[in-house]
Motif scaffolding. Structure first.
Motif, short mmCIF file in Angstrom:
data_model
loop_
_atom_site.label_atom_id
_atom_site.label_comp_id
_atom_site.label_asym_id
_atom_site.label_seq_id
_atom_site.Cartn_x
_atom_site.Cartn_y
_atom_site.Cartn_z
N LEU A 266 -2.78 -1.10 -3.85
CA LEU A 266 -3.67 -0.13 -3.27
C LEU A 266 -2.71 1.63 -3.03
O LEU A 266 -1.73 1.33 -2.30
N ILE A 267 -3.15 2.42 -3.74
CA ILE A 267 -2.68 3.83 -3.45
C ILE A 267 -3.92 4.70 -2.73
O ILE A 267 -4.77 4.78 -3.32
N LEU A 268 -3.49 5.25 -1.44
CA LEU A 268 -4.30 6.01 -0.85
C LEU A 268 -4.39 7.64 -0.79
O LEU A 268 -3.16 7.90 -0.50
N ALA A 269 -5.06 8.40 -1.12
CA ALA A 269 -4.91 9.99 -0.92
C ALA A 269 -6.09 10.51 -0.10
O ALA A 269 -7.01 10.87 -0.55
N GLY B 194 -1.69 -5.49 9.88
CA GLY B 194 -0.63 -6.39 9.33
C GLY B 194 -0.42 -6.00 7.84
O GLY B 194 0.43 -6.57 7.18
N CYS B 195 -0.93 -4.58 7.56
CA CYS B 195 -0.44 -4.22 6.17
C CYS B 195 0.87 -3.83 5.73
O CYS B 195 1.57 -3.27 6.86
N GLN B 196 1.29 -4.18 4.76
CA GLN B 196 2.87 -3.57 4.33
C GLN B 196 2.53 -2.37 3.85
O GLN B 196 1.80 -2.29 2.54
N ILE B 197 3.23 -1.04 4.04
CA ILE B 197 2.89 0.23 3.78
C ILE B 197 3.96 1.34 3.41
O ILE B 197 4.90 1.00 4.42
N LEU B 198 3.86 1.92 2.36
CA LEU B 198 4.73 2.94 2.39
C LEU B 198 4.15 4.29 2.55
O LEU B 198 2.85 4.49 1.78
N GLY B 199 4.49 5.03 3.53
CA GLY B 199 3.96 6.34 3.70
C GLY B 199 4.84 7.41 3.44
O GLY B 199 5.95 7.49 3.42
N VAL B 200 4.07 8.43 2.55
CA VAL B 200 4.75 9.40 1.85
C VAL B 200 4.23 10.86 2.48
O VAL B 200 3.06 11.03 2.25
N ASP B 201 5.14 11.77 2.90
CA ASP B 201 4.74 13.22 3.16
C ASP B 201 5.76 13.96 2.77
O ASP B 201 7.11 13.66 2.96
N ARG B 202 5.48 15.34 2.76
CA ARG B 202 6.45 16.37 2.35
C ARG B 202 7.06 16.94 3.60
O ARG B 202 7.96 17.67 3.39
N ILE C 273 1.01 -1.13 -0.02
CA ILE C 273 0.09 -0.10 0.06
C ILE C 273 0.94 1.21 -0.01
O ILE C 273 1.92 1.40 0.68
N LEU C 274 0.38 2.19 -0.89
CA LEU C 274 1.08 3.47 -0.86
C LEU C 274 0.14 4.67 -0.22
O LEU C 274 -1.18 4.67 -0.72
N GLU C 275 0.27 5.33 0.82
CA GLU C 275 -0.53 6.37 1.42
C GLU C 275 0.24 7.65 1.05
O GLU C 275 1.24 7.96 1.47
N GLY D 185 0.54 11.64 1.56
CA GLY D 185 0.18 12.44 2.53
C GLY D 185 -0.34 11.76 3.92
O GLY D 185 -1.25 12.07 4.57
N CYS D 186 0.52 10.85 4.34
CA CYS D 186 0.44 10.27 5.57
C CYS D 186 0.24 10.88 6.96
O CYS D 186 -0.13 10.40 7.79
N GLY D 187 0.79 12.11 6.90
CA GLY D 187 1.04 12.80 8.15
C GLY D 187 1.84 12.10 9.30
O GLY D 187 2.76 11.50 9.02
N THR D 188 1.00 12.17 10.35
CA THR D 188 1.61 11.51 11.74
C THR D 188 0.94 10.16 11.87
O THR D 188 1.28 9.72 12.96
N GLY D 189 0.08 9.63 10.97
CA GLY D 189 -0.04 8.52 10.72
C GLY D 189 -1.58 7.83 11.41
O GLY D 189 -1.76 6.84 11.62
N ARG D 190 -2.46 9.09 11.11
CA ARG D 190 -3.76 8.61 11.57
C ARG D 190 -4.55 7.54 10.87
O ARG D 190 -5.09 6.78 11.50
N ILE D 191 -4.14 7.23 9.66
CA ILE D 191 -4.48 5.99 8.83
C ILE D 191 -3.54 4.94 8.64
O ILE D 191 -3.84 3.76 8.77
N LEU D 192 -2.39 5.64 8.71
CA LEU D 192 -1.13 4.47 8.22
C LEU D 192 -0.91 3.61 9.70
O LEU D 192 -0.97 2.36 9.48
N LEU D 193 -1.03 4.06 10.73
CA LEU D 193 -1.00 3.24 11.99
C LEU D 193 -2.05 2.09 12.08
O LEU D 193 -1.84 0.87 12.33
N PRO D 194 -3.53 2.56 11.91
CA PRO D 194 -4.36 1.27 11.82
C PRO D 194 -4.07 0.15 10.78
O PRO D 194 -4.45 -0.98 10.96
N LEU D 195 -3.65 0.79 9.48
CA LEU D 195 -3.20 -0.32 8.62
C LEU D 195 -2.20 -1.19 8.98
O LEU D 195 -2.22 -2.29 8.58
#
Length: 275
Positions: free
Chosen positions: A118-121, A71-79, A53-55, A57-67
């Motif tokens: 999956l790419i999330l925005a 057990g999801c494998q996830i890449l979080g991107v934020d500027r 999964i790619l998120e 605008g992951c910010g501080t993890g509001r969505i990334l952490l529950p994912l």
């Protein structure tokens, strides 16, 4: 929190500071800490589409952490550097190596290649992009989604923005987790005559123990698009299948929908409501 306290910023000169850096990360994390209405949607899509999964605008993890917790494998991107620093602190010692990756980058120029399932925005991340930038991102997504992958994003609903916000009564309030001071939020918005661009000014007033207030300003420009405009950009980018909904529960999109949720894929999308 408790009652709102109106700040009368028009009485005398009020210094307005830009809301940036660590304070921005800390306050946005606190402001949206209890916002969970969209989580069942994102976590449900992740269960339906297991894989990387790619998120954006992951910010501080509001969505990334529950994912990550499911057990999801996830890449979080934020500027924002400060956002990722806070997220790294929250991630420390809680997830196994190789499960969560973080990258500081701008969605307008992603320096990576992959095969994302999956790419999330979420929360209007893509609304900050002009048409040319959004087309570039859609083209990148088309090339980097798995054949059965999905791009899912939330954008402002045009009809929901017809009435501008006038700065006045606070629309939100929270406590600064570092100082314990209340922070109240107000906003002023203006929609362009063609309905395509929304200028927003978010005012954050930190109420100090002595009764004074420190004001901080966060400016955003949102590009507003109709379902037809989104479909056209997706087709140009090679995203052939597009579905558009008007709520996190995947209700049909209509003139009074509070948000615009769209799902786009290189090929046919299975029914997301069956997840």
């Amino acid at each position: 929190m408790g009652d709102f306290v109106q700040v009368h910023a028009n009485k005398g000169k009020v210094k307005v500071n830009p809301l940036t850096g660590e304070r921005l990360a800390r306050w946005l994390e606190a402001q949206f800490a209890n916002f969970r209405e969209d989580l069942p949607l994102w976590t449900g899509l992740a269960r339906t589409l297991p894989g990387l999964i790619l998120e954006l605008g992951c910010g501080t993890g509001r969505i990334l952490l529950p994912l990550a917790a499911q057990g999801c494998q996830i890449l979080g991107v934020d500027r924002e550097t400060a956002m990722l620093l806070r997220l790294r602190t929250r991630l420390a010692d809680t997830h196994p190596p190789g499960q969560v990756f973080l990258l500081q980058a701008d969605a307008r120029a992603l320096p990576l290649r992959g095969r994302f399932r999956l790419i999330l925005a979420p929360l209007n991340v893509l609304a900050h992009l002009k048409d040319s930038q959004l087309l570039e991102l859609f083209t990148w997504a088309s090339a980097n989604l798995a054949p059965d992958g999905l791009l899912a994003a939330e954008l402002p609903a045009p009809g929901h923005l017809a009435e501008p916000l006038e700065q006045g009564e606070p629309i939100d309030t929270f406590l600064d987790p570092q100082t314990g001071n209340p922070v109240q939020v107000s906003a002023r918005t203006e929609l362009s005559a063609d309905g395509h661009r929304l200028e927003a000014m978010w005012f954050y007033d930190e109420l100090m123990p002595d009764g004074s207030a420190n004001r901080y300003l966060l400016r955003h420009r949102y590009w507003v698009r109709t379902p037809g405009q989104l479909r056209r950009l997706c087709r140009m980018a090679g995203l052939k299948a597009v579905q558009i909904f008007g709520s996190y529960e995947l209700d049909p999109f209509g003139p009074s929908s509070p948000l615009l949720l769209f799902l786009a894929a290189p090929q046919q999308i299975s029914d997301p409501s069956a997840r």
